[in-house]
Structure formats: C-alpha cells, structure tokens
Motif scaffolding. Structure first.
Motif, mmCIF file in Angstrom:
data_model
loop_
_atom_site.group_PDB
_atom_site.id
_atom_site.type_symbol
_atom_site.label_atom_id
_atom_site.label_comp_id
_atom_site.label_asym_id
_atom_site.label_seq_id
_atom_site.Cartn_x
_atom_site.Cartn_y
_atom_site.Cartn_z
ATOM 1 N N ARG A 237 72.869 -1.767 37.739
ATOM 2 C CA ARG A 237 73.030 -2.611 38.921
ATOM 3 C C ARG A 237 72.032 -2.261 40.028
ATOM 4 N NH1 ARG A 237 73.210 -5.999 37.384
ATOM 5 N NH2 ARG A 237 74.013 -7.196 39.135
ATOM 6 N N LEU B 238 70.425 -11.755 46.358
ATOM 7 C CA LEU B 238 70.734 -13.177 46.581
ATOM 8 C C LEU B 238 71.840 -13.338 47.624
ATOM 9 C CD1 LEU B 238 70.504 -14.332 42.872
ATOM 10 C CD2 LEU B 238 69.271 -15.434 44.750
ATOM 11 N N SER C 166 71.520 -9.835 42.170
ATOM 12 C CA SER C 166 72.727 -10.487 42.691
ATOM 13 C C SER C 166 72.982 -10.061 44.136
ATOM 14 C CB SER C 166 73.943 -10.124 41.844
ATOM 15 O OG SER C 166 73.697 -10.408 40.491
ATOM 16 N N SER D 5 66.937 -5.164 36.196
ATOM 17 C CA SER D 5 67.791 -5.553 35.062
ATOM 18 C C SER D 5 67.019 -5.955 33.814
ATOM 19 C CB SER D 5 68.691 -6.723 35.459
ATOM 20 O OG SER D 5 69.739 -6.278 36.290
ATOM 21 N N LYS D 6 66.098 -6.902 33.949
ATOM 22 C CA LYS D 6 65.611 -7.589 32.744
ATOM 23 C C LYS D 6 64.406 -6.893 32.130
ATOM 24 C CE LYS D 6 68.668 -10.760 33.937
ATOM 25 N NZ LYS D 6 69.720 -11.435 33.214
ATOM 26 N N ASN E 158 65.466 -19.258 34.675
ATOM 27 C CA ASN E 158 66.612 -19.233 33.759
ATOM 28 C C ASN E 158 67.299 -20.574 33.986
ATOM 29 O OD1 ASN E 158 68.947 -18.776 32.369
ATOM 30 N ND2 ASN E 158 69.702 -17.107 33.655
ATOM 31 N N ILE F 33 62.802 -12.340 39.069
ATOM 32 C CA ILE F 33 63.469 -11.370 38.197
ATOM 33 C C ILE F 33 62.874 -11.314 36.781
ATOM 34 C CG2 ILE F 33 65.349 -12.997 37.723
ATOM 35 C CD1 ILE F 33 67.280 -10.672 37.556
ATOM 36 N N TYR F 34 62.307 -12.441 36.302
ATOM 37 C CA TYR F 34 61.703 -12.436 34.954
ATOM 38 C C TYR F 34 60.179 -12.320 34.999
ATOM 39 C CZ TYR F 34 66.331 -13.941 33.495
ATOM 40 O OH TYR F 34 67.680 -13.996 33.263
ATOM 41 N N TYR G 7 69.866 -21.130 37.652
ATOM 42 C CA TYR G 7 70.787 -20.004 37.513
ATOM 43 C C TYR G 7 72.089 -20.330 38.249
ATOM 44 C CZ TYR G 7 72.519 -15.203 37.983
ATOM 45 O OH TYR G 7 73.287 -14.068 37.970
HETATM 46 C C1 LIG Z 1 67.494 -16.054 37.581
HETATM 47 C C2 LIG Z 1 68.403 -14.894 37.753
HETATM 48 N N1 LIG Z 1 68.526 -14.335 38.978
HETATM 49 C C3 LIG Z 1 69.344 -13.290 39.194
HETATM 50 C C4 LIG Z 1 70.105 -12.744 38.172
HETATM 51 C C5 LIG Z 1 71.005 -11.569 38.492
HETATM 52 O O1 LIG Z 1 70.577 -10.405 37.849
HETATM 53 P P1 LIG Z 1 70.954 -8.915 38.307
HETATM 54 O O2 LIG Z 1 71.980 -8.982 39.346
HETATM 55 O O3 LIG Z 1 71.404 -8.231 37.050
HETATM 56 O O4 LIG Z 1 69.674 -8.297 38.802
HETATM 57 C C6 LIG Z 1 70.014 -13.291 36.878
HETATM 58 C C7 LIG Z 1 70.836 -12.753 35.771
HETATM 59 O O5 LIG Z 1 70.926 -13.302 34.698
HETATM 60 C C8 LIG Z 1 69.136 -14.388 36.665
HETATM 61 O O6 LIG Z 1 69.005 -14.961 35.461
#
Ligand SMILES: Cc1ncc(COP(=O)(O)O)c(C=O)c1O
Length: 384
Positions: A239, A102, A99, A230-231, A173, A203-204, A123
């Motif tokens: 965080r 981004l 986050s 995170s994932k 996502n 992220i995935y 997303y």
């Molecule tokens: C595609 C995608 N990008 C970014 C995020 C943000 O994740 P985080 O800030 O936990 O790393 C998510 C969270 O669900 C996501 O699905």
C-alpha cells in the motif's frame, strides 16, 4: 441507517466473480485467471529484503505525513533519470497507494456540486471518490476512435462552469491506451484556459510496450500527477503510492494527509527505497518484457477468436475487447465463461456504462502457459 452517500458507491462486479472462481477452485475446478488487476510476480527480492531490514531495525513508527525525506528524494531522482522532469521532492507526497493520492486530490479540489471529467470506460473508483466529497463525476464516453482517451474537443463539450478538473489515466485501465505527449499538451492547455486542473494517473507508466513513456510533469508544474509502487514495482499489498502536486497545494495536502492517514506505512516506505536501485530495476524491466510477450501472444489470439480489439494497447496489462460477436450482455458472458469454460475475465460494467455490455477486460497477469490454456478454453466455448 447508513449515510446517503453510500448509495452512490458501487461495488466491483469482478469481486463476486473472483469469489465464485475461488469457490469453483475449492471444489476442484481449474480456473484460468484473467480478471486480476495486479501483477502475478511477487515483490522483487531487494525490496523485500529492505522491508525485512526496516522491520528488524524497528522502523515501525510513523513517518512525516508527506513521507520519508529519502523516499521523496528517490522519487524525484526517478523523474530526473527516466523522464525529462525536474521535480522538487517538496512537491511529492507519499500516500497509501495511488488510492490515497486520488482521495487527497479529490478532497483538495472538489466542493459539493463540483464536477470532474473522466473517461468511460475508466478506473471505477475515481467516480466514487468524487461522490464521497459531494461532487459529480462526469463520465465522458470514449472509444477506439478517440484512442480511448479524452481529447480537447470532448473536454470542451463536457466542461461547465462548475467543472474543476479532468482526470485521465495513461496508460489507462481498462484499455491500456496511452495519451501521447502532444495530446497531453493539448489537454493541459484546454484545462488551463478554463482555470481548471489536469490530474494524470500515471500508475501504469513504466509498463509500456511501444514508445518510451513521458510524464505529464514534463509539461508544467501545475498538473497533479499520481503514481504508485503497486503495479510496475510489484508492491500492491504494501500500500504505497505518491502524488506530485502544484506548489500551492502542498501545504493543504500535507494537512489533509495528516488527518486522513497520518502517514503511509513505514516499513513499506523503507522497502521502497530499494525500488529504484539498479538491481531492482533490472528485475522490473525483465518483467515488463514478459508482460510484452504475453500481450503479443494474447492480442492476436483473441482477435482470431472473434473478439474485436481495434487498437493495440500500448501499456498496462489489459486488453479491452468487444465481445458482441458472442454476447451483448458482457456480464452474463463473463459468468458463462467462468462456469462453462473455467476462465475468469472482467465485465465491461466495472468500468462504466458506455458500451459496457459489449466489452470485457482481459488481464495478462498470469503466465503465458495459463493464457494459452485460457485461449484454448475460450475457443472451445465460443465454438460450442
Ligand atoms: C488506474 C488506476 N489507478 C489507481 C489504482 C489504485 O492502485 P493502488 O492504490 O494499489 O496504488 C488502480 C488499481 O488498480 C488503477 O488501475
């Protein structure tokens, strides 16, 4: 009066659904949770241990804005070992989650009036980041035929003079769809031709169930890549994420990071140093296999109930399913499923507008037993 920009920022509908699910649980109902976008597994023990040690050693002060040098080195090592990418640690900026990454990238690229292309479904936060900086997110509809991802033809059709970038997530996502290396190269070429930027949310990335993943970083130093602990690493609550930027963006992004966050959480950064150790990676790979087992169960089970899932998702932990055989209003459908069947899933409207009323997202972030119970309950509900 709040600022006008807040009017464009949309909530997650699934949050209301989750709150209702918790309320039903408090009243004694059993709910199967297939709406949650985070792993059910706790943070692996070696990471937790490293975090505890960091706290006990007084690692509670700010780090440099771009993150601990050792962590940036470790991330660069990850690209060297698992991918065909030589990334200088100096181009890696550690952020509060993907986050944070981004937000930094959007702040660095978007002037008022600029456009960023993104997929619908996609997303949901992405469009809101663009709004925050006075830009226009452009939702490009994608469906199973395009593999739920942008292609160069769509990019060309939606690109205008004030478009500055295209943002894709691979795996995506809510669809779990992966952009192949060839398609990624095609998109990068199309963006370069237009003097724009390609932003790839990976992220995935390490949650894959078919081909070994690639990174957009293998294709050039001019892409922005986003990732997170995170994932795959199971650290949502810590965080912590990162971005890899083209060289000329590093200094301005560092200044932005100083101003927006000062730095990512320090104990989390020390904990994450243990994320790339062999014993942690062994745990994470076992978890990936469990996600695969769940996917391999849930996909045919939902299809046999009448949900249309035309493409097998290759990554992440989501199934994006057409529920129009049961309802053309997926929001109402998810509410009914919760109230009458005790199963929580996410409505398509959380991911955009394109065919959103016909789709729901199932997250297999719960045990196989819970998924089986969920499928039984849905079967009974749709039969009734
Ligand atoms: C595609 C995608 N990008 C970014 C995020 C943000 O994740 P985080 O800030 O936990 O790393 C998510 C969270 O669900 C996501 O699905």
């Amino acid at each position: 009066m709040t600022a006008r920009r807040l009017q464009s920022i949309t909530p997650f509908h699934v949050m209301a659904l989750l709150a209702r699910a918790r309320q039903l649980e408090a009243e004694g109902r059993s709910i199967v949770h297939m709406e949650i976008g985070e792993p059910d597994f706790d943070t692996p023990a070696p990471i937790v241990e490293a975090g505890i040690q960091a706290l006990q050693a007084g690692r509670t002060h700010y780090t440099p804005a771009a993150g601990l040098a050792a962590l940036r080195e470790a991330i660069a090592g990850h690209y060297r070992q698992r991918f065909d990418a030589e990334v200088s640690p100096g181009r890696i900026i550690v952020t509060p989650g993907a986050s944070g990454a981004l937000q930094l990238i959007t702040a660095a690229l978007v002037d008022p009036g600029n456009r960023i292309l993104m997929t619908d479904p996609g997303y949901p936060c992405n469009r809101n980041f663009v709004y925050l900086y006075g830009g226009s997110p452009v939702a490009v509809p994608v469906d199973a035929q395009q593999g739920y991802q942008l292609d160069s033809a769509r990019l060309a059709a939606y690109w205008t003079d004030n478009t500055v970038a295209a943002l894709i997530a691979s795996p995506s996502n809510p669809t779990g769809a992966v952009v192949s290396r060839a398609r990624m190269a095609e998109l990068l070429a199309a963006v370069r031709e237009r003097d724009g930027r390609l932003i790839v949310d990976e992220i995935y990335q390490n949650l894959y169930y078919r081909d070994k993943p690639h990174s957009a970083l293998e294709l050039g130093d001019d892409v922005f890549v986003i990732n997170s602990f995170s994932k795959y690493f199971g650290m949502t609550g810590w965080r912590l994420g990162w971005l890899v930027a083209p060289e000329e963006f590093v200094a301005p992004l560092d200044i932005l990071a100083q101003n927006l966050f000062l730095a990512a959480p320090t104990p989390a950064q020390y904990a994450a140093l243990a994320a790339f150790e062999p014993q942690t990676l062994a745990i994470l790979e076992q978890r990936r296999e469990q996600f695969q087992t769940r996917r391999d169960y849930l996909l045919p089970a939902l299809r046999s109930l009448g949900f249309d899932i035309p493409r097998e998702p290759e990554g992440a932990f989501y199934l994006y399913a057409d529920c129009s055989r049961f309802s053309e209003d997926s929001f109402a459908f998810t509410n009914e499923l919760l109230e009458h069947a005790g199963v929580a899933v996410t409505p398509g409207i959380d991911f955009g507008t394109y065919e959103a009323g016909r789709h729901v997202r199932f997250a297999y972030t719960t045990s196989l037993e819970q998924l089986q119970l969920g499928v039984e309950r849905i079967a009974r509900f749709v039969a009734a």
